[in-house]
Design a protein around this motif. Structure first.
Motif, PDB file in Angstrom:
ATOM      1  N   MET A   1       0.840  -1.191   0.000  1.00 29.73           N
ATOM      2  CA  MET A   1       0.000   0.000   0.000  1.00 29.73           C
ATOM      3  C   MET A   1       0.880   1.247   0.000  1.00 29.73           C
ATOM      4  O   MET A   1       1.776   1.373   0.822  1.00 29.73           O
ATOM      5  N   LYS A   2       0.612   2.131  -0.963  1.00 29.50           N
ATOM      6  CA  LYS A   2       1.494   3.272  -1.140  1.00 29.50           C
ATOM      7  C   LYS A   2       0.834   4.602  -0.790  1.00 29.50           C
ATOM      8  O   LYS A   2       1.494   5.511  -0.313  1.00 29.50           O
ATOM      9  N   LYS A   3      -0.473   4.722  -1.021  1.00 30.51           N
ATOM     10  CA  LYS A   3      -1.139   5.995  -0.779  1.00 30.51           C
ATOM     11  C   LYS A   3      -2.454   5.766  -0.051  1.00 30.51           C
ATOM     12  O   LYS A   3      -3.281   4.959  -0.477  1.00 30.51           O
ATOM     13  N   ILE A   4      -2.630   6.487   1.048  1.00 26.58           N
ATOM     14  CA  ILE A   4      -3.914   6.448   1.742  1.00 26.58           C
ATOM     15  C   ILE A   4      -4.445   7.867   1.836  1.00 26.58           C
ATOM     16  O   ILE A   4      -3.680   8.823   1.990  1.00 26.58           O
ATOM     17  N   LEU A   5      -5.752   7.991   1.732  1.00 24.57           N
ATOM     18  CA  LEU A   5      -6.389   9.304   1.703  1.00 24.57           C
ATOM     19  C   LEU A   5      -7.437   9.406   2.796  1.00 24.57           C
ATOM     20  O   LEU A   5      -8.389   8.628   2.823  1.00 24.57           O
ATOM     21  N   PHE A   6      -7.244  10.335   3.722  1.00 17.26           N
ATOM     22  CA  PHE A   6      -8.222  10.627   4.760  1.00 17.26           C
ATOM     23  C   PHE A   6      -9.198  11.677   4.242  1.00 17.26           C
ATOM     24  O   PHE A   6      -8.786  12.764   3.826  1.00 17.26           O
ATOM     25  N   ILE A   7     -10.490  11.362   4.295  1.00 22.77           N
ATOM     26  CA  ILE A   7     -11.532  12.349   4.016  1.00 22.77           C
ATOM     27  C   ILE A   7     -12.069  12.785   5.378  1.00 22.77           C
ATOM     28  O   ILE A   7     -12.876  12.115   5.992  1.00 22.77           O
ATOM     29  N   GLY A   8     -11.555  13.890   5.862  1.00 21.02           N
ATOM     30  CA  GLY A   8     -11.849  14.333   7.219  1.00 21.02           C
ATOM     31  C   GLY A   8     -10.568  14.428   8.010  1.00 21.02           C
ATOM     32  O   GLY A   8      -9.644  13.622   7.808  1.00 21.02           O
ATOM     33  N   GLU A  23       4.482   4.269  14.494  1.00 19.67           N
ATOM     34  CA  GLU A  23       4.753   2.829  14.404  1.00 19.67           C
ATOM     35  C   GLU A  23       5.343   2.432  13.052  1.00 19.67           C
ATOM     36  O   GLU A  23       5.521   1.249  12.777  1.00 19.67           O
ATOM     37  N   LYS A  24       5.598   3.441  12.207  1.00 22.10           N
ATOM     38  CA  LYS A  24       6.215   3.221  10.890  1.00 22.10           C
ATOM     39  C   LYS A  24       5.373   2.325   9.983  1.00 22.10           C
ATOM     40  O   LYS A  24       5.896   1.571   9.145  1.00 22.10           O
ATOM     41  N   VAL A  25       4.058   2.392  10.154  1.00 22.50           N
ATOM     42  CA  VAL A  25       3.147   1.694   9.254  1.00 22.50           C
ATOM     43  C   VAL A  25       3.115   2.414   7.907  1.00 22.50           C
ATOM     44  O   VAL A  25       3.113   1.783   6.846  1.00 22.50           O
ATOM     45  N   PHE A  26       3.052   3.745   7.963  1.00 21.55           N
ATOM     46  CA  PHE A  26       3.118   4.594   6.785  1.00 21.55           C
ATOM     47  C   PHE A  26       4.128   5.699   7.032  1.00 21.55           C
ATOM     48  O   PHE A  26       4.357   6.106   8.183  1.00 21.55           O
ATOM     49  N   THR A  27       4.707   6.197   5.955  1.00 21.68           N
ATOM     50  CA  THR A  27       5.508   7.410   6.048  1.00 21.68           C
ATOM     51  C   THR A  27       4.581   8.599   5.845  1.00 21.68           C
ATOM     52  O   THR A  27       3.501   8.460   5.238  1.00 21.68           O
ATOM     53  N   PRO A  28       4.967   9.777   6.312  1.00 20.30           N
ATOM     54  CA  PRO A  28       4.139  10.964   6.060  1.00 20.30           C
ATOM     55  C   PRO A  28       3.876  11.192   4.580  1.00 20.30           C
ATOM     56  O   PRO A  28       2.804  11.680   4.199  1.00 20.30           O
ATOM     57  N   GLN A  29       4.831  10.821   3.731  1.00 19.35           N
ATOM     58  CA  GLN A  29       4.693  11.042   2.295  1.00 19.35           C
ATOM     59  C   GLN A  29       3.619  10.150   1.666  1.00 19.35           C
ATOM     60  O   GLN A  29       3.154  10.421   0.558  1.00 19.35           O
ATOM     61  N   GLU A  30       3.199   9.095   2.365  1.00 23.22           N
ATOM     62  CA  GLU A  30       2.177   8.193   1.842  1.00 23.22           C
ATOM     63  C   GLU A  30       0.770   8.579   2.279  1.00 23.22           C
ATOM     64  O   GLU A  30      -0.212   7.961   1.855  1.00 23.22           O
ATOM     65  N   ILE A  31       0.668   9.604   3.126  1.00 22.34           N
ATOM     66  CA  ILE A  31      -0.618   9.980   3.718  1.00 22.34           C
ATOM     67  C   ILE A  31      -1.099  11.304   3.143  1.00 22.34           C
ATOM     68  O   ILE A  31      -0.386  12.310   3.144  1.00 22.34           O
ATOM     69  N   GLU A  47       2.009  20.685   8.973  1.00 20.68           N
ATOM     70  CA  GLU A  47       3.193  21.180   9.676  1.00 20.68           C
ATOM     71  C   GLU A  47       3.625  20.239  10.797  1.00 20.68           C
ATOM     72  O   GLU A  47       4.818  20.098  11.079  1.00 20.68           O
ATOM     73  N   THR A  48       2.664  19.583  11.439  1.00 15.92           N
ATOM     74  CA  THR A  48       2.969  18.732  12.587  1.00 15.92           C
ATOM     75  C   THR A  48       3.487  17.357  12.169  1.00 15.92           C
ATOM     76  O   THR A  48       4.445  16.833  12.765  1.00 15.92           O
ATOM     77  N   TYR A  49       2.885  16.764  11.143  1.00  8.54           N
ATOM     78  CA  TYR A  49       3.205  15.382  10.796  1.00  8.54           C
ATOM     79  C   TYR A  49       3.861  15.223   9.420  1.00  8.54           C
ATOM     80  O   TYR A  49       4.346  14.133   9.100  1.00  8.54           O
ATOM     81  N   GLY A  50       3.869  16.277   8.623  1.00  2.45           N
ATOM     82  CA  GLY A  50       4.495  16.195   7.313  1.00  2.45           C
ATOM     83  C   GLY A  50       3.666  15.507   6.250  1.00  2.45           C
ATOM     84  O   GLY A  50       4.171  15.134   5.191  1.00  2.45           O
ATOM     85  N   VAL A  51       2.346  15.328   6.511  1.00  3.78           N
ATOM     86  CA  VAL A  51       1.465  14.688   5.536  1.00  3.78           C
ATOM     87  C   VAL A  51       1.086  15.676   4.441  1.00  3.78           C
ATOM     88  O   VAL A  51       1.279  16.886   4.577  1.00  3.78           O
ATOM     89  N   HIS A  52       0.514  15.155   3.355  1.00  4.82           N
ATOM     90  CA  HIS A  52       0.086  16.003   2.238  1.00  4.82           C
ATOM     91  C   HIS A  52      -1.339  16.517   2.498  1.00  4.82           C
ATOM     92  O   HIS A  52      -2.254  15.725   2.698  1.00  4.82           O
TER      93      HIS A  52
END
Length: 267
Positions: A1-8, A23-31, A47-52
């Motif tokens: 799994m490479k990309k996950i998208l939160f709606i909310g 827990e290193k399940v995903f990197t910030p770049q994958e979220i 800014e806090t987690y480095g997610v997109h």
């Protein structure tokens, strides 16, 4: 799994994001995270987690997993907007209280859907989650969903209808415990202790009690009686709880929360 998208992008979404990154399940770049209108919230998460939080619309079709994390009252409008943006290959993980899998597939199509009720302790890897699946979830996807939740705590598979009870108990449970702690701190300061002292004593007491329940073969009533000496201070406290209908208050709390979850499911 490479990309996950939160709606909310609310508290539960943040708890999962923080837990999975820790827990290193995903990197910030994958979220990837989006919401309806709160850009300040998105900026905070970025800014806090480095997610997109600002990304090309193509991500909707590229996402391997879509996580429904909006407020339940916004779910229908959000799914109506989402249905034309995602592909049939995307699996759905819903953390929406009360919104049934049949409602999700009505708007998003007959695809793999898992409904989970975690709690905010996912932030520190100690969530207690209940999960249910529809028939479209393959055995491999089932393992994947369970592993995602096990990475941030414990998870148990239940029938979907039982998620209302899970929501009322463990989903909302942290708030009840925090509310109890507020009461301990108020009364502790009234009887002469500092707030910091009460916090230290009671957090350790709660942690120790939880660990005893996990390790002991005794039922809670047996453990309680071992602490309660006849005519002693604990007995006096228990009698006060009974006088003020503690059991009835807890029962009302859980039943009201479960009823609210069911009302959300019914629109």
């Amino acid at each position: 799994m490479k990309k996950i998208l939160f709606i909310g992008a609310g508290s539960m979404a943040e708890a999962l994001i923080q837990g999975w990154i820790k827990e290193k399940v995903f990197t910030p770049q994958e979220i990837y995270v989006t919401n309806r209108s709160d850009k300040e919230r998105l900026q905070f998460l970025q800014e806090t987690y480095g997610v997109h939080c600002l990304f090309d619309q193509a991500i909707y079709k590229e996402a391997d997993l879509i996580i429904l994390a909006m407020k339940p009252k916004d779910a229908i409008a959000a799914m109506c907007d989402l249905q034309s943006k995602i592909t049939e290959q995307s699996a759905i993980l819903s953390i929406l209280a009360g919104i049934a899998i049949t409602t999700i597939t009505e708007y998003l199509g007959n695809r793999p859907v898992a409904r989970v009720m975690p709690n905010t302790s996912a932030t520190i890897g100690m969530s207690a989650s209940g999960i249910a699946f529809n028939n479209e979830v393959s055995s491999g996807q089932r393992i994947m969903f369970l592993q995602l939740l096990e990475a941030v705590g414990s998870v148990i598979e239940v029938d979907e209808d039982q998620l209302h009870a899970v929501t009322a108990l463990s989903g909302s449970g942290p708030a009840y415990i925090y509310y109890l702690m507020e009461a301990f701190e108020r009364v502790g300061t009234k009887v002469g202790l500092s707030k910091d002292t009460v916090r230290l004593l009671m957090t350790q007491t709660l942690a120790g009690t939880a660990e005893m329940l996990k390790q002991s073969v005794d039922e809670p009533d047996v453990l309680r009686k071992k602490v309660t000496s006849p005519g002693g201070t604990t007995e006096a406290g228990i009698q006060a709880l009974e006088q003020y209908q503690f059991n009835e208050a807890i029962e009302a709390c859980i039943k009201e929360a479960e009823a609210r979850s069911r009302s959300l499911a019914n629109g």
